[in-house]
Design an enzyme around this catalytic site. Structure first.
Site: not given
Ligand code: CTP
Ligand code: CA
Length: 226
Positions: A33-36, A101
């Protein structure tokens, strides 16, 4: 610019917004995943609702409450996001805004059981995910379409290239290399590009940026409709 709620180009319009990260499973307990944080998309949904629009928010996993009067449809993966966003557009959509994102790649296979460690190094095979924004913008019945571009370098060149490649009406670029702005932050500074012009706003709170962005998008939507 007209004030939100005063009978703008957004009154009664159907708006679909994607927000947050996606989660791509590796095994039953792990994911990519990512930090969005989803803050920009949720703030835009609130601003669109305040301007009198009907708003569906297709959201990846975030910790934010649903904005008042906005229908939130939760998704996990990029494939889910494409399916739910397409369904929401099928129901009728005048304006599509992609702030999510989305993970560009997903593990080729999700292991059925938790992967055990063995050797000193391991690699994951990844495959490309579908692009929700490009898919919606490429429809023959495409709504007015706005994309976001998070860049760390050559912001104008990459953002305008994305706008042309994905056939967007507008693109909102933010420089995520700027400290304290953009990803997972409460503040943002953006430059909006459309064919034939651009305008910068901020640094300011995501709430204020969202209000000004919705007003600007409403103006452009109004011009297309005229
Ligand atoms: N987007 C999308 N689906 C994807 C990837 C991106 O809908 N699978 C949307 C994002 O929500 C954003 C825009 O496309 O509005 C641009 O995303 P970005 O990651 O900046 O661009 P990419 O086209 O993925 O290019 P790259 O990451 O290589 O810069
Ligand atoms: Ca990407």
């Amino acid at each position: 610019l007209l004030d939100a709620g005063n009978g703008t180009a957004l009154t009664g319009k159907r708006v679909v917004i994607t927000a947050g990260p996606t989660r791509e499973p590796i095994d039953p307990v792990r994911y990519i995943s990512n930090h969005s944080s989803g803050k920009m998309g949720y703030a835009l949904a609130s601003a669109a609702r305040a301007a009198g629009a009907h708003v569906v928010l297709v959201s990846g996993p975030v910790t934010l409450p649903a904005p008042a009067g906005v229908e939130v449809r939760g998704v996990l993966t990029a494939q889910d996001m494409l399916r739910e966003a397409s369904r929401a557009v099928d129901e009728g959509c005048d304006l599509f805004i992609a702030t999510a994102a989305v993970a560009d790649y997903r593990p080729e296979n999700c292991a059925g059981d938790k992967i055990k460690k063995s050797s000193e190094a391991m690699s994951l095979s990844l495959v490309r995910n579908p692009d929700t924004l490009a898919t919606i913008a490429g429809r023959t019945d495409a709504p007015f379409t706005v994309g976001f571009a998070a860049e760390t370098a050559d912001v104008e060149r990459y953002a305008t290239e994305k706008m042309q490649r994905k056939k967007l009406n507008m693109i909102v670029a933010n420089d995520v290399s700027a400290p304290g702005l953009g990803f997972n932050s409460d503040n943002n500074a953006v430059t909006v590009f459309w064919p034939g012009g651009n305008e910068s706003m901020g640094p300011d709170s995501k709430t204020n940026i969202a209000r000004r962005l919705m007003a600007m998008i409403g103006d452009h939507l109004g011009e297309v409709a005229r």
